[in-house]
Design an enzyme around this catalytic site. Structure first.
Site, short mmCIF file in Angstrom:
data_model
loop_
_atom_site.label_atom_id
_atom_site.label_comp_id
_atom_site.label_asym_id
_atom_site.label_seq_id
_atom_site.Cartn_x
_atom_site.Cartn_y
_atom_site.Cartn_z
N HIS A 194 6.63 2.40 10.52
CA HIS A 194 6.40 2.96 9.00
C HIS A 194 7.37 2.53 8.21
O HIS A 194 7.26 1.76 7.23
CB HIS A 194 6.38 4.51 9.06
N ARG A 199 -1.91 -2.05 12.99
CA ARG A 199 -1.56 -2.40 14.59
C ARG A 199 -2.30 -3.26 15.25
O ARG A 199 -1.86 -4.21 15.70
CB ARG A 199 -0.83 -1.05 14.94
#
Ligand code: PNS
Length: 166
Positions: A17, A93
């Site tokens: 993050h 991802r």
């Protein structure tokens, strides 16, 4: 002024993050991290804790002039509109994220066409990393130092101690 929203549950914030926060903050004038409070999945950390962790991380990385942290309820697009944002930022991802993210971005665009979603592909070193992995490791007392910002490590362990998991 270009304002971006980086929304999520951040339960807790990971280095993945943080990498996206740093990269996204270079693209916009202001980045608002939106911490969702009404998520259907139960979180380990309260919204106050998740916001506090993010604020520590923003401070530690000297991002306070560009990045702020807010919690929100309800629809993301309503929060984005209230913040005058034109972009929603999300990280991708792997291909497993794609279906959900595409649906989210297209639904949000249908709801509010002026708001677009920008995707950052996660850096290779964080492509395996998720908050749920961190929670699992921490719940068994494993080493999370390489997965979350240093300033939150102890608080994550403390939480699991407090709930009697380690
Ligand atoms: O970190 P997460 O849990 O993957 O974040 C998911 C999030 C917060 C982006 C998503 O659940 C969300 O936007 N929730 C708010 C409700 C909403 O607007 N849903 C999209 C329209 S169906």
């Amino acid at each position: 002024m270009k304002i971006g929203i980086y929304p999520g549950s951040f339960d807790p914030i990971t280095l993945g993050h943080l990498d996206i926060i740093i990269r996204a903050s270079k693209l916009v004038d202001h980045l608002v991290i939106g911490v969702l409070t009404n998520i259907s999945k139960k979180t380990i950390f309260t919204v106050e804790e998740r916001v506090q962790f993010l604020n520590w991380v923003i401070k530690e990385n000297n991002l306070e002039s560009k990045v702020k942290v807010e919690s929100f309820n309800g629809l993301l697009v309503d929060f984005a509109k209230a913040q005058n944002a034109s972009f929603i930022v999300r990280g991708l991802r792997a291909v497993t994220d794609f279906d959900y993210e595409l649906q989210l971005a297209q639904t949000n665009h249908k709801l509010v066409p002026e708001i677009d979603t920008i995707f950052f592909t996660t850096r290779l070193e964080y492509s395996y990393l998720s908050s749920s992995t961190v929670r699992e490791i921490a719940s068994f007392g494993g080493d999370i130092k390489q997965f979350v910002p240093e300033c939150i490590v102890q608080s994550v362990y403390d939480k699991y101690k407090a709930i009697g998991s380690v």
